[in-house]
Design a protein around this motif. Structure first.
Motif: not given
Length: 465
Positions: A106-123
């Motif tokens: 779904g649309f990103m929650r904050e943790s996903e949003f921050l990982q995307t902005l700062h790391f270009n990836s999701l763990r």
């Protein structure tokens, strides 16, 4: 060996998911080198494992409600607080619903949003890393936030107030627009097309959650038959017995230089030992800037390219990629590559300045022309994808066709820029023989003629789709 360019073969490192070990195709042994990738010229056949690449996260996410439950979900949506979607929001719902952004649900929650902005990836929960370079988010304003307060779910509605989806287990967080723009584009200069369309005037809050999309997204523009989902594309590749899929994204008409790159890629994959590599010709179908050729005209032109035999329909699948375009260069090209993994592609063709644009204020390109392909070869979460950079193709005046540029006889080559191509089409002039198939060029001339007719007050003829 005369070839289109270097081939980066990648194998993931279990010790460090961000480190990539280049493989020498001549002896299949790791190469000791200080750089992360190296130029490889494959001279012998290297048999590679067949079968389609797995989606990110190991499973293709599909968020469309089963048909038997749709009436119930519509009734549920009618009783929920409403968030109206823009055209671009609907395009992102489309992207999410079919699994292009797997494993996002779904649309990103904050943790996903921050990982995307700062790391270009999701763990992920198991510790693995998948690439995710662009925020896929939904904005709301203060009034909408207050109206939603206390709800666990909201209904997402279109411009006609029809329910499109339900967003569950919602999380609302601050929308720092300046930070988002700076980290996505590397600049906050005015004039970035997507930022001006979808961010600068957006709400000050973002709302994330899990999507239930009530029915498949359709545009009823005569092109829905080309909008194959990742699942449908995988089925098509399996039906064709593809043992490799190489993806080529474009947002422009196809000329014979593009065709040279695609046909040469297939030749090289056959030399590597693949038996039936299939091309995914995948034009971008979401938001584009105002001076790009519209999707309907591009698709008409692509049809002519196949009809004229420039590309072989037997080993080419033409489909529309529903994502909006950011023009965010090396950041965005990672998204373009990642989404094609989810569609089954294990090779991705990348050229000069992918997803780039001119600087909106200064007279220069916004990004270094080589950074896109370099970033792709190092990007976290893309280790499984083989990146195929290519040389520049130009018009060879001696051979009267598009050919790879040879600097030793630079005087024999003519570079036909996009501006030059548009000028020729607007003036109904023909390009040099061999630049573009005649049927495709006629479509371009027809498009620019329709613009001139519209400017003079006459209504252009609709495009047959």
């Amino acid at each position: 060996m005369s070839s289109m360019s270097s081939l980066f073969m990648k194998t993931p490192s279990h010790a460090n998911p961000f480190q990539k070990t280049p493989i020498n195709l001549n002896n299949n042994k790791p190469i000791s080198t200080r750089v992360r990738t190296r130029v490889i010229q494959p001279r012998v056949k290297a048999r590679v494992r067949c079968g389609l690449i797995e989606p990110d996260g190991g499973k293709l996410v599909q968020l469309i409600v089963p048909e038997s439950e749709r009436d119930i979900k519509k009734r549920v949506a009618n009783d929920l607080p409403k968030v109206k979607l823009s055209r671009i929001d609907v395009e992102w719902v489309h992207v999410l619903s079919e699994g292009w952004a797997s494993p996002l649900t779904g649309f990103m929650r904050e943790s996903e949003f921050l990982q995307t902005l700062h790391f270009n990836s999701l763990r992920l929960g198991d510790g693995s890393v998948v690439n995710m370079s662009l925020p896929i988010v939904l904005d709301i304003d203060d009034l909408q936030k207050d109206r939603i307060s206390g709800s666990n779910s909201v209904a997402l509605i279109d411009s006609n107030d029809e329910p499109v989806a339900i967003l569950n287990n919602i999380e609302i967080y601050k929308h720092n627009k300046e930070e988002r723009i700076a980290r996505t584009w590397g600049t906050t200069a005015p004039g970035l097309p997507y930022a001006e369309e979808a961010i600068t005037g957006a709400g000050d809050w973002l709302i994330g959650g899990d999507l239930e999309v009530i029915q498949p997204i359709k545009y009823h523009d005569g092109l829905d038959r080309y909008r194959l989902s990742p699942s449908e594309l995988r089925e098509e590749f399996e039906k064709r017995n593809a043992d490799a899929v190489f993806a080529f994204q474009l947002r422009n008409p196809v000329h014979n230089g593009h065709a040279l790159l695609m046909t040469d890629t297939r030749r090289r994959l056959l030399e590597m030992g693949y038996k039936n590599p299939v091309l995914l010709l995948h034009p971008l179908g979401g938001f584009t800037k105002a001076d790009d050729v519209p999707l309907s005209w591009r698709m008409k032109q692509h049809e002519k390219v196949l009809e004229d035999g420039v590309l072989d329909p037997e080993n080419t699948v033409v489909s529309i990629f529903p994502s909006p375009m950011h023009y965010a260069g090396p950041t965005e090209v990672q998204w373009h590559a990642k989404a094609r993994i989810n569609a089954g592609a294990n090779f991705y063709i990348v050229g000069r300045d992918p997803a780039g644009m001119a600087h909106p204020v200064e007279k220069r390109d916004l990004y270094d022309a080589d950074h896109g392909k370099k970033v792709l070869s190092m990007a976290p979460g893309l280790e499984r994808l083989n990146i195929l950079p290519f040389k520049v193709a130009a018009y060879d005046k001696k051979q009267q066709k598009m050919e790879f540029f040879d600097p030793s006889r630079a005087q024999d080559f003519l570079f036909i820029s996009g501006t030059k191509m548009r000028t020729l089409a607007k003036n109904k002039e023909s390009p040099p023989d061999g630049f573009m198939c005649p049927g495709g060029w006629e479509v371009l001339v027809e498009y620019y003629d329709s613009l001139a007719a519209n400017d003079s007050g006459r209504v252009p003829q609709p495009i047959p789709a």
